[in-house]
Design a protein around this motif. Structure first.
Motif, PDB file in Angstrom:
ATOM      1  N   VAL A 166      23.428 -33.688  28.861  1.00  0.00           N
ATOM      2  CA  VAL A 166      24.207 -34.237  28.936  1.00  0.00           C
ATOM      3  C   VAL A 166      25.117 -34.272  27.346  1.00  0.00           C
ATOM      4  CG1 VAL A 166      24.332 -35.149  31.246  1.00  0.00           C
ATOM      5  CG2 VAL A 166      24.114 -36.663  30.020  1.00  0.00           C
ATOM      6  N   PRO A 167      26.609 -34.259  27.637  1.00  0.00           N
ATOM      7  CA  PRO A 167      27.244 -35.226  26.188  1.00  0.00           C
ATOM      8  C   PRO A 167      26.452 -36.935  25.885  1.00  0.00           C
ATOM      9  CG  PRO A 167      28.917 -34.119  27.838  1.00  0.00           C
ATOM     10  CD  PRO A 167      27.508 -33.992  28.486  1.00  0.00           C
ATOM     11  N   PHE A 168      26.113 -36.731  24.838  1.00  0.00           N
ATOM     12  CA  PHE A 168      25.828 -38.067  24.323  1.00  0.00           C
ATOM     13  C   PHE A 168      25.847 -39.166  25.396  1.00  0.00           C
ATOM     14  CE2 PHE A 168      24.998 -36.047  20.029  1.00  0.00           C
ATOM     15  CZ  PHE A 168      24.016 -35.560  20.567  1.00  0.00           C
ATOM     16  N   THR A 169      28.119 -38.883  26.081  1.00  0.00           N
ATOM     17  CA  THR A 169      28.248 -40.700  25.998  1.00  0.00           C
ATOM     18  C   THR A 169      28.891 -40.148  27.077  1.00  0.00           C
ATOM     19  OG1 THR A 169      30.160 -38.548  26.372  1.00  0.00           O
ATOM     20  CG2 THR A 169      30.197 -39.805  24.083  1.00  0.00           C
ATOM     21  N   ASP A 170      27.156 -39.164  27.505  1.00  0.00           N
ATOM     22  CA  ASP A 170      27.479 -39.287  29.643  1.00  0.00           C
ATOM     23  C   ASP A 170      25.748 -39.608  29.810  1.00  0.00           C
ATOM     24  OD1 ASP A 170      29.270 -38.669  30.819  1.00  0.00           O
ATOM     25  OD2 ASP A 170      29.260 -36.311  30.227  1.00  0.00           O
ATOM     26  N   ILE A 171      24.831 -39.757  28.564  1.00  0.00           N
ATOM     27  CA  ILE A 171      23.128 -40.075  28.749  1.00  0.00           C
ATOM     28  C   ILE A 171      23.409 -41.683  29.746  1.00  0.00           C
ATOM     29  CG2 ILE A 171      21.225 -40.577  27.381  1.00  0.00           C
ATOM     30  CD1 ILE A 171      22.137 -38.734  25.702  1.00  0.00           C
ATOM     31  N   GLU A 172      23.816 -42.918  29.515  1.00  0.00           N
ATOM     32  CA  GLU A 172      23.434 -43.235  29.585  1.00  0.00           C
ATOM     33  C   GLU A 172      23.947 -43.759  31.548  1.00  0.00           C
ATOM     34  OE1 GLU A 172      25.066 -47.434  27.321  1.00  0.00           O
ATOM     35  OE2 GLU A 172      23.182 -47.991  28.375  1.00  0.00           O
ATOM     36  N   THR A 173      25.111 -43.180  31.304  1.00  0.00           N
ATOM     37  CA  THR A 173      25.240 -43.469  32.922  1.00  0.00           C
ATOM     38  C   THR A 173      24.249 -42.371  34.026  1.00  0.00           C
ATOM     39  OG1 THR A 173      27.549 -43.254  32.489  1.00  0.00           O
ATOM     40  CG2 THR A 173      27.945 -42.574  34.444  1.00  0.00           C
ATOM     41  N   ALA A 174      24.008 -40.924  32.925  1.00  0.00           N
ATOM     42  CA  ALA A 174      23.506 -40.366  34.168  1.00  0.00           C
ATOM     43  C   ALA A 174      21.972 -41.086  34.672  1.00  0.00           C
ATOM     44  CB  ALA A 174      23.015 -38.841  33.651  1.00  0.00           C
ATOM     45  N   ARG A 175      21.894 -41.181  33.589  1.00  0.00           N
ATOM     46  CA  ARG A 175      20.139 -43.082  33.366  1.00  0.00           C
ATOM     47  C   ARG A 175      19.711 -43.525  34.537  1.00  0.00           C
ATOM     48  NH1 ARG A 175      15.423 -42.063  32.121  1.00  0.00           N
ATOM     49  NH2 ARG A 175      15.253 -44.599  31.964  1.00  0.00           N
ATOM     50  N   ASP A 176      21.479 -43.410  34.267  1.00  0.00           N
ATOM     51  CA  ASP A 176      21.753 -45.316  35.720  1.00  0.00           C
ATOM     52  C   ASP A 176      21.167 -44.626  36.857  1.00  0.00           C
ATOM     53  OD1 ASP A 176      21.367 -47.227  33.648  1.00  0.00           O
ATOM     54  OD2 ASP A 176      23.838 -46.954  33.704  1.00  0.00           O
ATOM     55  N   VAL A 177      22.118 -43.203  37.437  1.00  0.00           N
ATOM     56  CA  VAL A 177      22.790 -42.382  38.438  1.00  0.00           C
ATOM     57  C   VAL A 177      21.276 -42.340  38.706  1.00  0.00           C
ATOM     58  CG1 VAL A 177      23.827 -41.297  39.695  1.00  0.00           C
ATOM     59  CG2 VAL A 177      25.221 -41.984  38.102  1.00  0.00           C
ATOM     60  N   LEU A 178      20.683 -41.825  37.936  1.00  0.00           N
ATOM     61  CA  LEU A 178      19.312 -41.267  38.615  1.00  0.00           C
ATOM     62  C   LEU A 178      18.032 -41.521  38.488  1.00  0.00           C
ATOM     63  CD1 LEU A 178      20.038 -37.451  36.597  1.00  0.00           C
ATOM     64  CD2 LEU A 178      20.281 -37.833  39.224  1.00  0.00           C
ATOM     65  N   GLU A 179      18.329 -42.758  37.916  1.00  0.00           N
ATOM     66  CA  GLU A 179      16.243 -43.815  37.967  1.00  0.00           C
ATOM     67  C   GLU A 179      16.616 -44.160  38.942  1.00  0.00           C
ATOM     68  OE1 GLU A 179      18.239 -48.189  38.006  1.00  0.00           O
ATOM     69  OE2 GLU A 179      16.683 -49.100  36.708  1.00  0.00           O
ATOM     70  N   ASP A 180      16.585 -43.667  39.934  1.00  0.00           N
ATOM     71  CA  ASP A 180      15.618 -44.459  41.533  1.00  0.00           C
ATOM     72  C   ASP A 180      14.952 -42.666  41.740  1.00  0.00           C
ATOM     73  OD1 ASP A 180      18.302 -43.374  42.327  1.00  0.00           O
ATOM     74  OD2 ASP A 180      17.751 -44.258  43.796  1.00  0.00           O
ATOM     75  N   THR A 181      15.137 -41.420  40.746  1.00  0.00           N
ATOM     76  CA  THR A 181      14.842 -40.092  41.294  1.00  0.00           C
ATOM     77  C   THR A 181      14.407 -38.719  40.007  1.00  0.00           C
ATOM     78  OG1 THR A 181      16.198 -39.075  39.678  1.00  0.00           O
ATOM     79  CG2 THR A 181      17.156 -39.460  41.821  1.00  0.00           C
ATOM     80  N   ASN A 182      13.983 -38.110  40.316  1.00  0.00           N
ATOM     81  CA  ASN A 182      12.483 -37.741  39.166  1.00  0.00           C
ATOM     82  C   ASN A 182      13.531 -36.782  38.679  1.00  0.00           C
ATOM     83  OD1 ASN A 182      10.050 -38.638  40.287  1.00  0.00           O
ATOM     84  ND2 ASN A 182      10.294 -37.057  41.692  1.00  0.00           N
ATOM     85  N   ILE A 183      14.425 -36.143  38.745  1.00  0.00           N
ATOM     86  CA  ILE A 183      15.691 -35.295  37.646  1.00  0.00           C
ATOM     87  C   ILE A 183      15.162 -36.543  35.571  1.00  0.00           C
ATOM     88  CG2 ILE A 183      17.824 -34.961  36.938  1.00  0.00           C
ATOM     89  CD1 ILE A 183      18.453 -35.210  40.477  1.00  0.00           C
ATOM     90  N   ILE A 184      15.396 -35.564  35.480  1.00  0.00           N
ATOM     91  CA  ILE A 184      15.546 -35.512  33.646  1.00  0.00           C
ATOM     92  C   ILE A 184      16.490 -35.372  33.832  1.00  0.00           C
ATOM     93  CG2 ILE A 184      14.395 -34.170  31.445  1.00  0.00           C
ATOM     94  CD1 ILE A 184      12.679 -33.118  34.020  1.00  0.00           C
ATOM     95  N   VAL A 185      16.719 -36.939  32.611  1.00  0.00           N
ATOM     96  CA  VAL A 185      17.807 -36.382  31.389  1.00  0.00           C
ATOM     97  C   VAL A 185      17.730 -35.457  30.370  1.00  0.00           C
ATOM     98  CG1 VAL A 185      20.272 -38.467  30.800  1.00  0.00           C
ATOM     99  CG2 VAL A 185      19.032 -38.549  32.973  1.00  0.00           C
ATOM    100  N   GLY A 186      18.767 -35.106  30.087  1.00  0.00           N
ATOM    101  CA  GLY A 186      18.600 -34.388  28.454  1.00  0.00           C
ATOM    102  C   GLY A 186      19.285 -34.264  27.951  1.00  0.00           C
ATOM    103  N   ALA A 187      19.232 -34.351  26.512  1.00  0.00           N
ATOM    104  CA  ALA A 187      20.650 -34.365  25.529  1.00  0.00           C
ATOM    105  C   ALA A 187      21.002 -32.510  25.097  1.00  0.00           C
ATOM    106  CB  ALA A 187      20.381 -34.659  24.213  1.00  0.00           C
ATOM    107  N   GLN A 188      21.427 -32.492  24.021  1.00  0.00           N
ATOM    108  CA  GLN A 188      21.795 -31.009  23.953  1.00  0.00           C
ATOM    109  C   GLN A 188      21.782 -30.718  22.300  1.00  0.00           C
ATOM    110  OE1 GLN A 188      26.407 -30.602  24.709  1.00  0.00           O
ATOM    111  NE2 GLN A 188      26.359 -31.330  26.798  1.00  0.00           N
ATOM    112  N   ASN A 189      21.538 -31.441  21.876  1.00  0.00           N
ATOM    113  CA  ASN A 189      21.413 -31.594  20.123  1.00  0.00           C
ATOM    114  C   ASN A 189      20.448 -33.235  19.733  1.00  0.00           C
ATOM    115  OD1 ASN A 189      21.678 -30.799  17.522  1.00  0.00           O
ATOM    116  ND2 ASN A 189      23.615 -31.667  17.214  1.00  0.00           N
ATOM    117  N   VAL A 190      20.106 -33.035  18.467  1.00  0.00           N
ATOM    118  CA  VAL A 190      19.283 -33.857  17.816  1.00  0.00           C
ATOM    119  C   VAL A 190      19.364 -33.832  16.525  1.00  0.00           C
ATOM    120  CG1 VAL A 190      17.560 -32.876  17.740  1.00  0.00           C
ATOM    121  CG2 VAL A 190      17.736 -35.430  17.404  1.00  0.00           C
TER     122      VAL A 190
END
Ligand code: PGA
Length: 250
Positions: free
Chosen positions: A41-65
């Motif tokens: 996800v975009p950097f700005t969505d990482i925290e939201t994605a983590r919160d929503v997916l907290e109780d799942t095995n779905i991985i949150v990733g970034a697009q660049n570093v």
């Protein structure tokens, strides 16, 4: 036996509100663990994605570093910042980064190394343009891209790396490589990985197809021996992405 992985690449799409809505729908349908699922996800969505997916095995990733750990690099994000947000995978060398932001094979290699060091899975993209394919130089080019990307990555860490084959002529164009074309290059990539690390490691490295994957063509692509999943752009922005995940289960 390699576990398939389906990674959504949201590119520069999705506000936090949209992130919450889509991921809330998707997570309800992705309960079992037979396929790995990730969202880059975009950097700005990482925290939201983590919160929503907290109780799942779905991985949150970034697009660049960025390659450097910190410092005067206005607008950039370090690996430590990604780690701090709980990011577990990160795309490197996507064709759009190579084309619009000058990401070279050397930069791709540096990024892959800093990610590995931080225990974040690098998803390394390689691929050719239509012109390069027509000239018949695509396999040589892919060999170079793969070898340079993997330079100095130790064999003990090599199995963590994911390599994604993106024929540039199939990115966002609606044109998909045929499953045979995709398989041909993905099996070639495995062969290159075997040249670098040996056959047994190459058998454990996941190699993905990228380029206009959708709910209609996913199953056929995933049936190929050397295609271990997909990086999905446009089709990962809709709830029907669930169908692509399901196609990887069979
Ligand atoms: P696409 O994008 O699925 O929309 O072709 C894939 C990607 O570029 O990651």
């Amino acid at each position: 036996m390699r576990k398939k992985i389906v990674i959504g690449n949201w590119k520069m799409n999705m506000t936090r509100g949209e992130t919450k809505s889509l991921l809330t729908i998707v997570k309800e349908s992705v309960k079992d663990n037979t396929v790995d699922v990730a969202f880059a996800v975009p950097f700005t969505d990482i925290e939201t994605a983590r919160d929503v997916l907290e109780d799942t095995n779905i991985i949150v990733g970034a697009q660049n570093v960025h390659t450097e750990p910190r410092g005067a690099y206005t607008g950039e994000i370090s690996v430590e910042m990604l780690k701090d947000l709980g990011v577990d995978c990160c795309i490197v060398g996507h064709s759009e980064r190579r084309k619009y932001f000058g990401e070279t094979d050397e930069i791709v290699n540096k990024k892959a190394k800093v990610l590995i060091e931080a225990n974040i899975i690098p998803v390394i993209c390689v691929g050719e343009t239509l012109d390069e394919r027509e000239q018949g130089i695509h396999l040589d080019l892919i060999r170079t891209q793969v070898k340079k990307a993997l330079a100095d990555i130790e064999s003990t860490r090599a199995e963590e790396v994911i390599i994604a084959y993106e024929p540039l002529w199939a990115i966002g164009t609606g044109v998909t490589a045929s499953s045979e074309q995709a398989e041909e290059v993905c099996s070639f990539i495995r062969y290159i990985v075997a040249e670098v690390y040996g056959v047994s490691i190459s058998e454990n490295v996941r190699i993905l197809y990228v380029g206009s994957v959708n709910e209609n063509n996913a199953k056929e692509l995933f049936a190929m021996e050397n295609i271990d999943g997909a990086l999905v752009g446009g089709a990962s922005l809709k709830p029907t992405f669930i169908e692509i995940i399901n196609a990887a289960k069979e």
